[in-house]
Design an enzyme around this catalytic site. Structure first.
Site: not given
Length: 373
Positions: A70, A146, A174, A194, A196, A234, A319
């Protein structure tokens, strides 16, 4: 628990976790500091950048680490706000991260063309070509949807975009870690991903930025000017190390994962299609191997999902796993509200077993018959 919602998120691979752990407790220095401990961490981050880049056929200096897809999407699109071209072309079945960001761009003076897809979920390339003008700044089309797993012809789409000097962004969230993706071959300028979604940790992702796109992008986070002045803050070192390891594993196991998961997905799909009147949403030829989206007419998917309890599935984007609103993707493909609200996405992964598939078929068919209106 039988987990069939891998497009929402995946279980962290134990090998990824074990690689990350020392960067919480031992190698915890800030990668931006100048001392030896920090330099050791910085080298590990650079290696993770190489691993991530290697997965998509890029160079490590073309990778910017983010908090996830995102943020990467927002950087890629909003970062173009100062360009003189003010036209964006995308499709109505994109993830909300793209659609909502495009809506924001409209609010600051951009024109956005939202293209429809066919009943199979596939974009008409002729319609796309007619929609790209000399004012088009960027074309945005995802590789894999997705919700349905439908794939688009990315090589042809990028060619059409570049023929009119527009940039091409491809949301590969995806796809990465599941199928081969080569940004050079596909001529992609901007690619968010992403960790995950392919057995890495939550809270970390990346944006691939081609040299052409980098010249145009403005940072969206200002501060210490880390990451080539495009993304300050960071670094999430343990997360980045996890993304790198997940990328390394994916390179080595893409083929074996695909063969095994394809068989399980087909078995699940064939079993569930024994429900009277059920059908698969979208093109069954052009889709990712781990996903099937099935309509169970007369069964409210939200009710079925809750009744399944220890079987995890969803009826929309990751989501919003349980929602009373029909999926914008399925509606765009021509489904009625009733059929969209009777549809469930099943997405398998590396840790799905055949025993789980057998149990899921039995439980889902039994409950669906009982819940049918």
């Amino acid at each position: 628990m039988i987990y069939l919602d891998n497009n929402a998120t995946t279980r962290l691979d134990d090998r990824v976790l074990n690689t990350m752990l020392p960067y919480f407790t031992e190698n915890y220095a800030n990668a931006g500091s100048a001392h030896l401990a920090a330099l050791t961490v910085s080298e590990a981050v650079a290696n993770a950048a190489w691993q991530t880049a290697n997965l998509i056929g890029a160079k490590e200096e073309e990778i910017i680490f983010t908090s996830g897809a995102t943020e990467a999407i927002n950087l890629a699109i909003k970062g173009l706000a100062n360009q003189y071209r003010k036209h964006i072309v995308t499709i109505v079945t994109e993830h909300k991260a793209v659609l909502n960001t495009c809506e924001f761009m409209e609010s600051i003076g951009f024109e956005v063309t939202y293209l429809q897809v066919g009943s199979d979920g596939v974009l008409d390339l002729n319609v796309l070509n007619e929609s790209i003008t000399d004012k088009t700044l960027i074309v945005i089309v995802m590789i894999i949807n997705n919700e349905t797993g439908i794939t688009q012809n990315i090589e042809a789409i990028s060619e059409l975009a570049h023929a009119k000097n527009a940039l091409f962004m491809c949301d590969a969230t995806q796809a990465i870690g599941k199928i081969p993706v080569d940004v050079e071959k596909l001529k992609i300028d901007l690619l968010p991903l992403s960790a995950h979604k392919f057995y890495g940790p939550k809270g970390v992702g990346a944006l691939y930025i081609s040299a052409k796109a980098k010249l145009k992008l403005l940072p969206q986070l200002h501060g210490g000017e880390q990451q080539r002045k495009l993304r300050s803050g960071t670094l999430n070192v343990p997360g980045i190390i996890g993304l790198g390891k997940a990328s390394e594993i994916a390179v080595n196991e893409l083929e074996s994962d695909q063969k095994r998961i394809t068989k399980l997905r087909d078995k699940l799909e064939n079993g569930l299609l024994n429900f009277e009147g059920s059908f698969v949403n979208g093109n069954t030829e052009n889709r990712i191997y781990n996903t099937t989206n099935i309509c169970f007419p007369g069964v409210v998917s939200e009710t079925l999902i809750l009744a399944l309890q220890d079987i995890s599935v969803s009826n929309g984007a990751s989501c919003s796993a349980v929602t009373s609103k029909p999926s914008h993707v399925l509606k765009a493909m021509g489904l009625s509200d009733d059929d969209a609200l009777s549809s469930i996405r099943f997405s398998l992964g590396r840790f799905t077993t055949e025993t789980e598939i057998d149990l899921a078929i039995e439980r889902i068919l039994d409950l669906a018959k009982k819940l049918r209106v």
